[in-house]
Design a protein around this motif. Structure first.
Motif, mmCIF file in Angstrom:
data_model
loop_
_atom_site.group_PDB
_atom_site.id
_atom_site.type_symbol
_atom_site.label_atom_id
_atom_site.label_comp_id
_atom_site.label_asym_id
_atom_site.label_seq_id
_atom_site.Cartn_x
_atom_site.Cartn_y
_atom_site.Cartn_z
ATOM 1 N N ALA A 142 0.807 -1.227 0.000
ATOM 2 C CA ALA A 142 0.000 0.000 0.000
ATOM 3 C C ALA A 142 0.838 1.274 0.000
ATOM 4 O O ALA A 142 0.354 2.335 -0.394
ATOM 5 N N ASP A 143 2.091 1.169 0.438
ATOM 6 C CA ASP A 143 2.950 2.351 0.448
ATOM 7 C C ASP A 143 3.590 2.630 -0.908
ATOM 8 O O ASP A 143 4.229 3.672 -1.089
ATOM 9 N N ALA A 144 3.448 1.716 -1.851
ATOM 10 C CA ALA A 144 3.990 1.942 -3.194
ATOM 11 C C ALA A 144 3.241 3.094 -3.857
ATOM 12 O O ALA A 144 2.029 3.240 -3.681
ATOM 13 N N PRO A 145 3.927 3.911 -4.645
ATOM 14 C CA PRO A 145 3.252 5.068 -5.254
ATOM 15 C C PRO A 145 2.285 4.717 -6.373
ATOM 16 O O PRO A 145 1.398 5.501 -6.685
ATOM 17 N N LEU A 146 2.445 3.521 -6.983
ATOM 18 C CA LEU A 146 1.631 3.182 -8.151
ATOM 19 C C LEU A 146 1.318 1.693 -8.147
ATOM 20 O O LEU A 146 2.217 0.857 -8.003
ATOM 21 N N LEU A 147 0.039 1.356 -8.315
ATOM 22 C CA LEU A 147 -0.402 -0.031 -8.423
ATOM 23 C C LEU A 147 -1.145 -0.224 -9.740
ATOM 24 O O LEU A 147 -1.876 0.663 -10.186
ATOM 25 N N LYS A 148 -0.960 -1.403 -10.334
ATOM 26 C CA LYS A 148 -1.739 -1.765 -11.512
ATOM 27 C C LYS A 148 -2.682 -2.891 -11.122
ATOM 28 O O LYS A 148 -2.253 -3.931 -10.619
ATOM 29 N N ILE A 149 -3.972 -2.694 -11.389
ATOM 30 C CA ILE A 149 -4.992 -3.682 -11.054
ATOM 31 C C ILE A 149 -5.375 -4.437 -12.315
ATOM 32 O O ILE A 149 -5.909 -3.858 -13.270
ATOM 33 N N LYS A 150 -5.122 -5.736 -12.327
ATOM 34 C CA LYS A 150 -5.559 -6.580 -13.433
ATOM 35 C C LYS A 150 -7.010 -7.005 -13.175
ATOM 36 O O LYS A 150 -7.344 -7.460 -12.074
ATOM 37 N N VAL A 151 -7.854 -6.841 -14.181
ATOM 38 C CA VAL A 151 -9.263 -7.217 -14.064
ATOM 39 C C VAL A 151 -9.691 -7.920 -15.348
ATOM 40 O O VAL A 151 -8.995 -7.880 -16.369
ATOM 41 N N ASP A 152 -10.858 -8.540 -15.296
ATOM 42 C CA ASP A 152 -11.505 -9.055 -16.497
ATOM 43 C C ASP A 152 -12.938 -8.539 -16.499
ATOM 44 O O ASP A 152 -13.227 -7.511 -15.860
ATOM 45 N N ALA A 153 -13.834 -9.228 -17.174
ATOM 46 C CA ALA A 153 -15.220 -8.760 -17.252
ATOM 47 C C ALA A 153 -16.085 -9.293 -16.124
ATOM 48 O O ALA A 153 -17.283 -9.035 -16.086
ATOM 49 N N PRO A 176 -7.714 -4.180 -18.079
ATOM 50 C CA PRO A 176 -8.555 -5.337 -18.407
ATOM 51 C C PRO A 176 -7.955 -6.265 -19.470
ATOM 52 O O PRO A 176 -8.560 -7.294 -19.801
ATOM 53 N N ASN A 177 -6.813 -5.895 -20.051
ATOM 54 C CA ASN A 177 -6.197 -6.728 -21.092
ATOM 55 C C ASN A 177 -7.191 -7.127 -22.187
ATOM 56 O O ASN A 177 -7.343 -8.300 -22.524
ATOM 57 N N GLU A 178 -7.908 -6.126 -22.722
ATOM 58 C CA GLU A 178 -8.825 -6.300 -23.862
ATOM 59 C C GLU A 178 -10.079 -7.105 -23.532
ATOM 60 O O GLU A 178 -10.796 -7.538 -24.444
ATOM 61 N N SER A 179 -10.391 -7.308 -22.260
ATOM 62 C CA SER A 179 -11.505 -8.202 -21.902
ATOM 63 C C SER A 179 -12.860 -7.510 -21.811
ATOM 64 O O SER A 179 -13.878 -8.186 -21.657
ATOM 65 N N TRP A 180 -12.897 -6.175 -21.895
ATOM 66 C CA TRP A 180 -14.158 -5.461 -21.833
ATOM 67 C C TRP A 180 -14.687 -5.191 -23.245
ATOM 68 O O TRP A 180 -13.963 -5.319 -24.229
ATOM 69 N N ASP A 181 -15.954 -4.806 -23.290
ATOM 70 C CA ASP A 181 -16.522 -4.310 -24.537
ATOM 71 C C ASP A 181 -16.957 -2.860 -24.328
ATOM 72 O O ASP A 181 -16.796 -2.298 -23.235
ATOM 73 N N GLU A 182 -17.519 -2.264 -25.363
ATOM 74 C CA GLU A 182 -17.898 -0.854 -25.257
ATOM 75 C C GLU A 182 -18.892 -0.620 -24.132
ATOM 76 O O GLU A 182 -18.764 0.352 -23.357
ATOM 77 N N ALA A 183 -19.872 -1.497 -23.998
ATOM 78 C CA ALA A 183 -20.883 -1.314 -22.961
ATOM 79 C C ALA A 183 -20.263 -1.331 -21.572
ATOM 80 O O ALA A 183 -20.633 -0.523 -20.699
ATOM 81 N N MET A 184 -19.291 -2.213 -21.357
ATOM 82 C CA MET A 184 -18.670 -2.276 -20.035
ATOM 83 C C MET A 184 -17.799 -1.059 -19.766
ATOM 84 O O MET A 184 -17.758 -0.541 -18.640
ATOM 85 N N VAL A 185 -17.095 -0.596 -20.774
ATOM 86 C CA VAL A 185 -16.287 0.616 -20.591
ATOM 87 C C VAL A 185 -17.178 1.771 -20.154
ATOM 88 O O VAL A 185 -16.848 2.507 -19.209
ATOM 89 N N ARG A 186 -18.297 1.923 -20.824
ATOM 90 C CA ARG A 186 -19.199 3.025 -20.476
ATOM 91 C C ARG A 186 -19.808 2.809 -19.090
ATOM 92 O O ARG A 186 -19.935 3.749 -18.303
ATOM 93 N N ALA A 187 -20.151 1.563 -18.773
ATOM 94 C CA ALA A 187 -20.759 1.272 -17.472
ATOM 95 C C ALA A 187 -19.779 1.467 -16.329
ATOM 96 O O ALA A 187 -20.176 1.809 -15.207
ATOM 97 N N MET A 188 -18.488 1.247 -16.581
ATOM 98 C CA MET A 188 -17.474 1.327 -15.540
ATOM 99 C C MET A 188 -16.932 2.746 -15.333
ATOM 100 O O MET A 188 -16.160 2.983 -14.405
ATOM 101 N N ALA A 189 -17.329 3.665 -16.163
ATOM 102 C CA ALA A 189 -16.765 5.017 -16.089
ATOM 103 C C ALA A 189 -16.945 5.636 -14.704
ATOM 104 O O ALA A 189 -16.012 6.249 -14.154
ATOM 105 N N GLY A 190 -18.133 5.468 -14.125
ATOM 106 C CA GLY A 190 -18.377 6.049 -12.812
ATOM 107 C C GLY A 190 -17.517 5.425 -11.726
ATOM 108 O O GLY A 190 -17.039 6.131 -10.822
ATOM 109 N N VAL A 191 -17.304 4.131 -11.796
ATOM 110 C CA VAL A 191 -16.461 3.451 -10.803
ATOM 111 C C VAL A 191 -15.010 3.917 -10.908
ATOM 112 O O VAL A 191 -14.349 4.167 -9.895
#
Length: 327
Positions: A142-153, A176-191
Motif C-alpha cells: 500500500a505504500d507503493a506510489p503506483l499499483l496496476k490492477i488486473k481485471v476481467d469482465a 482489463p487486457n482487452e476483456s471489456w466491450d464498449e458497454a462495459m467501458v461506459r458502465a465502468m466510467a463512474g467506478v
C-alpha cells in the motif's frame, strides 16, 4: 571483426501465479541472445507472446534466419530491415546496444546523451483473484506510489473498489487486457472516477476500438495491444490518450525510443511496460522509462530468482542494475 551469435530458451519460475484476463503464468519463458565479438559479449532478452502470434520456437527460428547477417556485422539499422517488430528483433536489438557499448566503451546512457538511470517509481501489479485476496495483496504494498490492477469482465468494480480501499494513497492503473466491450467501458466510467483511477489501459480488443475516437472518457485511456511501433500512431492518436511502449512489441530499444518520442510529439501520455521477464528485459527499458508518465516494469519482481546483478525493487521503486550487467 567476426561475431558469434547464440540464442536459447530460458525459463524463470515465478514466486506466485500471475493471473490476468488472458490466462495464468507460473514461469517467465524468455529468449536470451548473446553476441560475442573480440572477447566482449552483448546480451538481450525477449518474451514471445502468443497474442501476437509468437512462440519461443518462432522467435528462435527468426533469429536463426538472420544469423549470417548478424554475424557478418549487421547493425541495428540493418536489423530493422531484416526482421519485423516483435520479440526476436527485440532480443537482437538490445544485444546490439549492449555489444556496442562494450566495444566502443560508451555506455547506452552516454550514447543517448543522458545521465545514468536512477531509481524510478514502477507499478506493482495486483493480479486477478477474489476481491478479498486482491485487497490483501494491495495492503501488502500500500505504500507503493503506483499499483496496476488486473481485471476481467467478471465483477471488475468489486476488484477495483477492494484495491482502492486497501491502498487509499496509491495511484491506480486498471488493466482489463482487452476483456471489456464498449458497454462495459461506459458502465465502468463512474467506478473509475469514484476510485480516482489515473489510467485505464487497453480495455477493449485492439481490433474493436474504433469507437474510442468519439468517446469522452473521464479517465485517460492508454493503448497497449493497439500500438507496437511509431507508424501505428496515425490511427492510435485519435482513439487513445496515451501509449504503452514495450520493447517486445516495438522490436527493441531502437524502435521503442522512436515510438516514445513520436508519441510525445503528438501530445500523448507515455507509459513504459514489460512482459513478465528477467532484469535483462528491464535494463534497456529503463531508457524509455525516464521519458514516461507511468512506468510498469515489475516483471522481475514476480520471479523466484532473477539474473545475478539485475534490477532491484524497494518500496515501489525499481533500482537500476549493477554496473556491467547491461549497457
Amino acid at each position: 571483426m567476426p561475431r558469434q551469435l547464440h540464442a536459447r530458451h530460458d525459463s524463470f519460475a515465478l514466486s506466485r501465479p500471475f493471473r490476468i484476463a488472458r490466462g495464468v503464468k507460473t514461469a517467465a519463458e524468455v529468449v536470451t541472445v548473446t553476441l560475442a565479438q573480440g572477447g566482449l559479449v552483448g546480451r538481450g532478452e525477449a518474451v514471445p507472446y502468443a497474442r501476437y502470434g509468437e512462440s519461443i520456437e518462432s522467435a528462435l527460428a527468426q533469429i536463426e534466419a538472420v544469423r549470417a547477417a548478424i554475424e557478418a556485422g549487421a547493425d541495428r539499422a540493418a536489423l530493422a530491415a531484416l526482421l519485423p517488430a516483435g520479440a526476436a528483433r527485440n532480443a537482437l536489438d538490445c544485444a546490439l546496444w549492449d555489444l556496442e557499448a562494450k566495444v566502443d566503451g560508451i555506455g547506452v546512457s552516454a550514447r543517448l546523451g543522458e545521465p545514468a538511470p536512477t531509481p524510478i517509481a514502477t507499478a506493482l501489479t495486483i493480479v486477478i483473484d477474489t476481491p478479498e485476496a486482491m485487497a490483501a495483496a494491495a495492503r501488502d504494498v500500500a505504500d507503493a506510489p503506483l499499483l496496476k490492477i488486473k481485471v476481467d469482465a467478471n465483477a471488475p468494480a468489486d476488484a477495483i473498489r477492494a484495491v482502492r480501499g486497501a491502498a487509499p494513497e496509491a495511484a491506480l492503473i486498471v488493466d482489463p487486457n482487452e476483456s471489456w466491450d464498449e458497454a462495459m467501458v461506459r458502465a465502468m466510467a463512474g467506478v473509475l472516477e469514484e476510485c480516482g483511477v489515473a489510467l485505464l489501459e487497453q480495455p477493449v480488443p485492439a481490433e474493436a476500438d474504433a469507437w474510442l475516437a468519439g468517446y469522452a472518457s473521464p479517465v485517460p485511456i492508454c493503448a497497449d495491444e493497439a500500438v507496437h511501433v511509431a507508424a501505428d500512431l496515425d490511427v492510435v492518436a485519435a482513439r487513445y490518450d496515451a501509449v504503452n511502449v514495450k520493447l517486445d512489441k516495438a522490436g527493441g530499444l531502437t524502435e521503442g525510443l522512436a515510438l516514445a518520442h513520436a508519441a510525445r510529439e503528438r501530445g500523448l501520455g507515455l507509459m513504459t511496460g514489460c512482459m513478465v521477464c528477467s532484469s535483462l528485459g528491464i535494463a534497456p527499458a529503463l531508457h524509455v522509462a525516464r521519458l514516461s508518465d507511468w512506468v510498469d516494469l515489475d516483471g522481475p519482481y514476480w520471479l523466484r530468482e532473477d539474473r545475478q546483478g539485475g534490477v532491484r525493487f524497494e518500496g515501489g521503486y525499481v533500482l537500476p542494475q549493477q554496473e556491467g550487467f547491461w549497457g
